[in-house]
Design a protein around this motif. Structure first.
Motif: not given
Length: 593
Positions: A444-449, A482-485, A517-518
């Motif tokens: 959720t935080n990565a999607l928000a950023i 990592v999620f953001i990348n 992540f697809h």
């Protein structure tokens, strides 16, 4: 003055240069490899032929045992139905009964026949004098009275000899009159085995050897523990030595008295008996050794012929070498000057190495600068978007909403400081700052950023995750990085896709938590492992430096997990992060303590 001419052999040895030594070594290694491969192939073929022959022999031995047992089983049933036996049981013991029973024995061909009344009184017995067995007191006598089947029994008459019997009750009009006991002639089969060079034996269901071509193997146990059947048979059997059948390697091979055999077991359809045939490997391997000896001799002759040809050529060249010796002396002077020149070149090479070392340091510094630039680009881009939004909100007199943007800018500044500290993960072990957290919150935080970048595209975000918390133990800030990348890479990959979408799916198990992540982009070309190499990128020049996946892989590896990539069957790329479940990670830390 010229040097004296040396013998051809010594001249050949002196002229033996490095290339020739390498060539000779290669030939010797190749010859050894050929001999080894030949030995392996010949051994396998010899053992295969030995195994085929052993299979046939074991089948013949098993069929002979089954034939005898089947014949005597049928004979005992037919004998119990003979009309003469009720008359003998009714008339009592006399010479006529003995003669009648002897005639039945001759017609059947059995070693002996014994006839008892139901109370255990002996009516007639054809057993040889001095070898009588009191059947009426044996357990199988009572079993024969109770069951209308042929009861098989093994009677040990000595420590190295046993006899076999079938007991069957005799009845007339439903009345049990007595028991007839027919001796099974297995001794003749065993005598045939002893006369052959084969090693074969028969074991019962308790791994006790009943019949054997080796007399001293009889009544030995194949199991390394005390056999309950041996206790029942008597204490004297428990003291007999056990036959050692130690496996020498994988496969049906055993060693007996330091001699290797192929072991073939054939089950007999009678009381779980087994016929074991041992085929000695010595004869088969001896043939292999003979063939190898012929090969070695042939190769030796070829090598000797080659050395002879070389020595003849060397003898002819020796005179030429002597004539060229004067020219070599003339070259010594030039060699000295070349040595001096070489020393100057080495000094220049040392200076070049020092310059290369300094260049390597500068390259490492550039790599670190590129990494910092790559990791800070994303927060800076987000800050720029939030700052523009805040200015627009202030112009529209909406300060409350603008404060939210400023708070997000402050969070991004904090994240930038964390990222610069986390770049040290390439030179230290991971695990610092680890805590338990719900990995869904990191998504959720990565999607928000990434919301500003995602909002500028038509990409559809699909989330699939469990309803309950999915706990892991790791550094939440680094996992979000990592999620953001991965989101940024998926966003770039779907830029040219008509209907782009990015699917984020969470799988949980007892050991691992996996996050996939697809995207529906074009996927990637080449091996997946190259994606995680530093400075490897599939983007156009100026769009990336190829450090995002390398940094992300290092972060996940520090957390005790793994980052993998693959092309999906339906299209697009799939990046999967595997992390230990929080309970598993906590258990590992407690074990380390």
């Amino acid at each position: 003055m010229s040097e004296p001419i040396q013998p051809p052999a010594r001249a050949w040895l002196r002229s033996f240069n490095r290339t020739q030594a390498i060539l000779l070594g290669f030939v010797l290694v190749l010859t050894g490899a050929m001999l080894w491969i030949s030995a392996v192939i010949l051994t396998d073929r010899a053992l295969d032929r030995l195994r085929d022959r052993a299979e046939v022999r074991s089948t013949l031995y098993a069929n002979s045992i089954e034939s005898v047992l089947t014949t005597y089983t049928v004979a005992s049933a037919l004998l119990a139905q003979d009309r003469l036996l009720p008359n003998l049981l009714a008339g009592g013991a006399d010479e006529q009964a003995q003669l009648t029973l002897g005639g039945l024995q001759s017609s059947i061909g059995a070693p002996s026949i014994s006839l008892y009344t139901a109370t255990g009184t002996l009516i007639a017995d054809t057993q040889p004098e001095g070898q009588e067995v009191a059947h009426a007191l044996a357990p199988y006598f009572q079993l024969a009275l109770e069951q209308d089947i042929s009861i098989f029994a093994t009677v040990a008459v000595s420590e190295t000899e046993q006899r076999f019997f079938f007991a069957r009750r005799v009845q007339q009009s439903g009345t049990i009159l007595g028991v007839v006991i027919l001796e099974v002639d297995l001794a003749s089969i065993q005598r045939q085995w002893v006369a052959t060079p084969d090693e074969v034996f028969v074991t019962n269901a308790d791994d006790l050897i009943l019949l054997s071509s080796q007399p001293d193997w009889r009544y030995r146990s194949l199991t390394p523990f005390l056999d309950p059947l041996a206790v029942q048979l008597g204490a004297r059997f428990t003291l007999l030595p056990m036959l050692s059948l130690e496996p020498t390697q994988a496969g049906p091979r055993v060693a007996i008295n330091e001699q290797a055999f192929l072991r073939i077991d054939r089950a007999i359809d009678f009381r779980n008996w087994t016929v074991t045939y041992l085929a000695p490997e010595e004869e088969a391997l001896a043939n292999v050794s003979a063939v190898l000896a012929i090969e070695v001799m042939a190769l030796s002759l070829l090598l000797a012929g080659g050395l002879f040809v070389i020595s003849r050529r060397t003898a002819r060249k020796s005179l030429q070498i002597q004539r060229e010796s004067e020219e070599l002396r003339a070259l010594n002077a030039r060699l000295s000057s070349e040595i001096e020149e070489r020393m100057r070149v080495e000094q220049s090479l040392q200076a070049a190495e020092e310059s290369l070392e300094q260049s390597s340091k500068l390259a490492a510094l550039g790599q670190m600068s590129a990494a910092i630039s790559h990791e800070l680009n994303q927060p800076l881009a987000a800050m720029k978007t939030y700052l523009a939004g805040a200015q627009l909100l202030m112009q529209r007199n909406r300060p409350t909403e603008a404060l939210t943007s400023f708070q997000r800018i402050d969070d991004l500044i904090t994240r930038m400081g964390t990222i610069t500290r986390q770049l040290k993960s390439f030179a230290r072990k991971g695990g610092e700052g680890a805590s338990r957290f719900d990995i869904r919150s990191s998504i959720t935080n990565a999607l928000a950023i990434m919301a500003p970048q995602l909002g500028q595209t038509r990409v559809e975000i699909r989330r699939r995750e469990p309803d309950e918390p999915v706990m892991v133990r790791a550094d939440a800030m680094r996992i979000e990085q990592v999620f953001i990348n991965l989101l940024r890479n998926a966003l770039d990959a779907t830029r040219a896709t008509p209907e782009p979408w990015i699917e984020v799916e969470v799988f949980t198990g007892p050991q691992l938590v996996r996050v996939q992540f697809h995207d529906n982009g074009p996927g990637f070309e080449g091996p997946a492992g190259a994606l995680f190499e530093p400075f490897f990128t599939t983007k156009a020049p100026g769009e990336g430096v190829g450090l995002g996946l390398a940094i992300s892989s290092g972060i996940v590896r520090d957390m005790g997990g793994s980052l993998t990539a693959r092309n999906a069957t339906a299209g697009g790329a799939v990046f999967e992060i595997s992390l230990p479940h929080a309970d598993v990670a906590d258990l590992g830390e407690s074990d380390n303590e």
